[in-house]
Design an enzyme around this catalytic site. Structure first.
Site, PDB file in Angstrom:
ATOM      1  N   SER A 279      -3.314  -0.047   5.190  1.00 56.95           N
ATOM      2  CA  SER A 279      -2.015  -0.553   4.761  1.00 56.95           C
ATOM      3  C   SER A 279      -0.909   0.042   5.616  1.00 56.95           C
ATOM      4  O   SER A 279      -1.019   1.166   6.113  1.00 56.95           O
ATOM      5  CB  SER A 279      -1.761  -0.199   3.296  1.00 56.95           C
ATOM      6  OG  SER A 279      -1.577   1.207   3.142  1.00 56.95           O
ATOM      7  N   ASP A 280       0.160  -0.720   5.780  1.00 56.48           N
ATOM      8  CA  ASP A 280       1.384  -0.106   6.276  1.00 56.48           C
ATOM      9  C   ASP A 280       1.871   0.851   5.197  1.00 56.48           C
ATOM     10  O   ASP A 280       1.439   0.785   4.036  1.00 56.48           O
ATOM     11  CB  ASP A 280       2.424  -1.184   6.592  1.00 56.48           C
ATOM     12  CG  ASP A 280       3.465  -0.720   7.608  1.00 56.48           C
ATOM     13  OD1 ASP A 280       3.624   0.506   7.797  1.00 56.48           O
ATOM     14  OD2 ASP A 280       4.133  -1.580   8.212  1.00 56.48           O
ATOM     15  N   TRP A 281       2.795   1.739   5.566  1.00 53.71           N
ATOM     16  CA  TRP A 281       3.192   2.838   4.685  1.00 53.71           C
ATOM     17  C   TRP A 281       4.028   2.290   3.523  1.00 53.71           C
ATOM     18  O   TRP A 281       5.185   1.918   3.686  1.00 53.71           O
ATOM     19  CB  TRP A 281       3.969   3.873   5.493  1.00 53.71           C
ATOM     20  CG  TRP A 281       3.110   4.909   6.145  1.00 53.71           C
ATOM     21  CD1 TRP A 281       3.295   6.261   6.083  1.00 53.71           C
ATOM     22  CD2 TRP A 281       1.936   4.721   6.953  1.00 53.71           C
ATOM     23  NE1 TRP A 281       2.307   6.916   6.801  1.00 53.71           N
ATOM     24  CE2 TRP A 281       1.464   5.997   7.340  1.00 53.71           C
ATOM     25  CE3 TRP A 281       1.230   3.603   7.378  1.00 53.71           C
ATOM     26  CZ2 TRP A 281       0.328   6.177   8.127  1.00 53.71           C
ATOM     27  CZ3 TRP A 281       0.095   3.772   8.170  1.00 53.71           C
ATOM     28  CH2 TRP A 281      -0.341   5.045   8.527  1.00 53.71           C
TER      29      TRP A 281
END
Length: 862
Positions: A279-281
């Site tokens: 995932s992106d942050w």
């Protein structure tokens, strides 16, 4: 009804939910399990052996970040202490090591595209990989193909390469090969449709005063998805990329990290991706849902950055113990992560992280978020090597000469040189004076946001040109700089005395969490910053030999001044990194003959591009709806479709010499007939046994760090351990049909082990042309091959092949390339497959999208 992979995926990718009249992303389950297909076989075998010996808690630790600022890297998973394995380190950025020291500041991705040189893309990737490797990084968070570049004013377009999918795909692939040859896992991002900063995260948008509760939905039809936005990710998968980062935005109203269609169907099933999805942050939105939709790693682990809560960690352990998530899905997450680890040789070259992302102090808290455990954090390991020379070369080789009325190259005999503009000078606060480069002070060498790196130094144009005059001049040249754009009187005075006035201007952009002068990541407009147009006009009014150098992330509007007769030269230098000044001096003084080509179109107006940014909410408090209604027609494709005349077309760039093209020939090659993929997968493998809840209680004697995300549980009462008030609700009420089905699944017609059906990548044609240097100096030319697919709804032409070749004066070079089946195919939505339509197809060759002197019809393929 339980849907298999095929049945759930035959729905159109952007079908409309009639109740809400919003784009809809159909379900596609179960999440495909990795097989070790292609050149992943050995890495997959080792990963299976490794994961088979892990406990459930250890598998969960591989998948879940320890929490924001809990370890040294911007993201770090838990480790496996029993086996002496520390957590895996994820670190920005796509142009170097973010938040570190004694590292290099490389040129941006857009500059790599401007070189049109695959070898330089590889060399830059290798150098970045070496630096990340020696700092203890396991995964470099790059390169970028999302944004692709739908809109020129998109904030992060400079992190990627080009709005053309073929140019981006090639640079993506060679960058990945370089990074992974250095022993570091590359991460292709942001998957997918992440084309603007406005509304990418609801919380961020709320901070800017927008009353929305959900992030933007990029609404993309199936054909556009395949022929445009997915194309470079195919090349990334074919290059063996180890990880893919899912994006913040929604795609057809399903979040990027929750979207079973894009992750399970497109990436893992159709493209046969064998690595892991992270995932992106802060882009992780649910525990069970995202796991079943294809997410493999949660970064940085916490629900909200800096919170003590996680969708995974303990909750993933509970989900496995109570059977909500099947064991094979968690096994597959771990196998995918470890397969990427082994594929690039992390087991051979790995060192622990020797820097901290959170402080430049030598000593600090090991767990920075909670101020626990003071240790030596920054060991100040210098990883720069001789990379400066490569950065300097790439900066020069990516500088596009847009106009030259005989003023260039300079000769060292100039009487008086004026260096004008803030963009020529230093940031008064220092090259790293603004966090994540979040300002536009001094010369611009990279944009802002997480896609940056700290400079070890920054050579400004002012410094380099003054040194050039002092070191190589005749001792008689006067050189003066005015780096205050507001001092019009002094600018005019210096310009009026100059035999050549070198004017430096810029425009900046970056990631949405930083606002620079009202630009919330995305640019507010396509004009130059710091009153750059006025600076140029003032210089040109006072000097009849004015040369303009632009540092910008993409196109700016130049129509008011580019054809001024006193402007004798225009160069675009992009975002060239730490050697910026030396790179531009090499071009200005002719040590490097410019061979770069613009990787995007320069239009007369913003409207000429179409594909506008969405800057105002349009769906009440719900997700803003960004309809990609232009389809595949972005950048030069849009200009061609609308008969819009650009100022500088895609692929254009001048040289200090001249080239001619001649003698085009095409040969149909023998290729196998294209056949759709059939058959089924094997059953999902299950590795080991989960055991009892009591096996996963917090170990006795462990020193628990506040807010640290562990895989353990506090109680064998799973409801109590979860802290979830909805725990125990019927799984069938929220688990999608077929999502936990580990039985053999049908293969998709267009699927294959490495990027899709193998027949797509067979060569159908060989094209040969002759390129002649008719000038008096050696130079680089970029032959570009475009194809007309012939259909009424097709672009006028699309780039399909290119190369950069060096030719001596008076010499001829034969350039040979091939066209694959993919190059002449179109995506057919009803059959969910690639087809070669029965239309006349033509190949064009030249040195820009509007200068294609050679053409030839493609014969029927053999």
């Amino acid at each position: 009804m339980k849907l298999g992979w095929l049945e759930a995926g035959t729905l159109a990718a952007a079908s409309v939910a009639s109740a809400a009249d919003l784009a809809y992303s159909p379900p596609f389950y179960p999440s495909p399990w990795s097989t070790g297909a292609g050149d992943w076989a050995e890495a997959h075998k080792r990963a299976v052996e490794f994961v088979s010996n892990l406990t459930l808690a250890e598998k969960v630790n591989l998948t879940t970040g320890a929490g924001w600022e809990q370890e040294r890297c911007v993201g770090e998973t838990g480790g496996i202490p029993r086996l002496g394995m520390w957590g895996m380190c994820m670190q920005d950025s796509p142009l170097g090591i973010r938040d570190s020291d004694y590292n290099s500041g490389f040129a941006a991705g857009v500059n790599v595209a401007a070189t049109w040189d695959k070898r330089l893309a590889y060399q830059r990737g290798l150098a970045m990989g070496e630096e990340h490797r020696d700092k203890g990084v396991d995964v470099q968070l790059g390169p970028v193909a999302g944004p692709l570049g739908r809109s020129p004013d998109g904030g992060r377009v400079w992190e990627g390469f080009s709005p053309d999918p073929v140019l981006t795909g090639a640079m993506m692939a060679h960058t990945i090969k370089g990074i992974q040859d250095a022993g570091v896992i590359a991460c292709a991002k942001h998957f997918i449709g992440n084309e603007q900063e406005h509304f990418r995260q609801a919380g961020e948008a709320q901070g800017y005063g927008d009353n929305i509760t959900e992030s933007l939905s990029s609404n993309i039809d199936d054909r556009t998805m395949h022929e445009l936005y997915l194309w470079p990710f195919v090349d990334a998968v074919r290059a063996g990329v180890g990880s893919v980062m899912c994006s913040y935005n929604q795609i057809n109203n399903s979040y990027g990290c929750s979207n079973s269609y894009t992750l399970n169907k497109l990436l893992k099933s159709e493209l046969g991706f064998q690595g892991f999805v992270m995932s992106d942050w802060g882009a992780h939105h649910s525990g069970v849902g995202d796991a079943l939709a294809g997410l493999d790693m949660s970064m940085p682990g916490d629900v909200i950055l800096g919170s003590p809560y996680s969708f995974w960690g303990t909750n993933l352990t509970i989900s496995a113990l109570n059977g909500t998530i099947p064991e094979w899905r968690i096994d597959d997450m771990a196998v995918r992560i470890m397969a990427a680890y082994y594929k690039v040789g992390r087991d051979r070259v790995r060192v622990p992280p020797n820097f901290s992302s959170w402080t430049r102090d030598e000593y600090g808290f090991e767990h920075f978020m909670v101020s626990e455990n003071m240790i030596k954090l920054n060991e100040r390991v210098n990883v720069q090597r001789d990379h400066a020379s490569g950065i300097r070369k790439l900066g020069a080789d990516s500088t596009v000469l847009l106009k030259n009325k005989g003023a260039l190259p300079l000769t060292h005999n100039e009487r008086f040189i004026g260096i004008l503009g803030e963009d020529a000078g230093s940031n008064p606060a220092g090259a790293n004076g603004c966090a994540d480069r979040g300002c536009d002070d001094g010369t611009l060498a990279m944009g802002w946001g997480s896609g940056t790196a700290n400079f070890p130094y920054l050579i400004t144009p002012e410094q380099a040109i003054q040194n050039e005059v002092l070191n190589y001049g005749n001792g008689q040249t006067n050189v003066f700089a005015v780096t205050n754009n507001s001092n019009t009187e002094q600018i005019a005075a210096i310009a009026s005395q100059s035999s050549v006035a070198l004017v430096f201007v810029n425009a900046d952009s970056g990631e949405g969490f930083i606002n620079v002068d009202g630009n919330e990541g995305d640019r507010k407009n396509l004009t130059l910053w710091k009153n750059g147009e006025h600076l140029i006009k003032t210089a040109a009014q006072n000097c009849n030999n004015t040369i303009v150098v632009m540092h910008t992330p993409n196109a700016v509007l130049v129509g008011d001044w580019y054809d001024n007769e006193n402007i004798t030269g225009i160069l675009w230098a992009g975002l060239p990194g730490q050697e910026s000044g030396r790179s531009i001096a090499d071009v200005l003084y002719g040590r490097v003959n410019p061979g770069a080509k613009t990787p995007f179109t320069w239009g007369k107006t913003r409207e000429a591009y179409g594909a506008p940014l969405l800057t105002k909410p349009n769906n009440g408090q719900g997700a803003p709806q960004q309809n990609f209604s232009e389809g595949v027609f972005i950048d030069y494709r849009n200009f061609d479709k609308n008969n819009e005349e650009p100022i500088f077309e895609f692929g254009f760039g001048l040289s200090y010499t001249k080239f001619e093209f001649s003698d085009i020939e095409v040969t149909a090659l023998n290729a196998d007939k294209y056949t759709e993929t059939t058959g089924k997968t094997k059953h999902a493998p299950v590795l080991g046994k989960i055991g009892e809840a009591s096996d996963y209680l917090f170990p006795k004697g462990i020193k628990r760090i506040r807010q640290y995300l562990y895989p353990y549980i506090n109680s064998t009462n799973l409801r109590e351990a979860s802290g979830d008030p909805y725990y125990g609700e019927k799984a069938e009420d929220y688990i999608p049909a077929g999502a936990t089905n580990g039985s053999p699944q049908p293969l998709l017609p267009a699927s294959g082990p490495s990027g899709g059906n193998p027949g797509l990548f067979e060569d159908l044609y060989q094209v040969t042309v002759t390129v002649t240097n008719t000038g008096s100096v050696p130079g680089d030319e970029v032959p570009q091959l475009y194809v007309s697919l012939g259909g009424e709804d097709e672009p006028v032409k699309v780039l399909r092949a290119f190369d950069r070749i060096t030719i001596a004066p008076g010499q001829k070079a034969q350039w040979t390339t091939t066209l694959t089946r993919r190059d002449i195919s179109s995506w057919d939505v009803p059959s969910q497959n690639w087809v070669v339509r029965d239309t006349k197809k033509k190949a064009y060759v030249g040195n820009s999208s509007r200068h294609l002197p050679l053409s030839i019809e493609l014969p029927a393929a053999k």
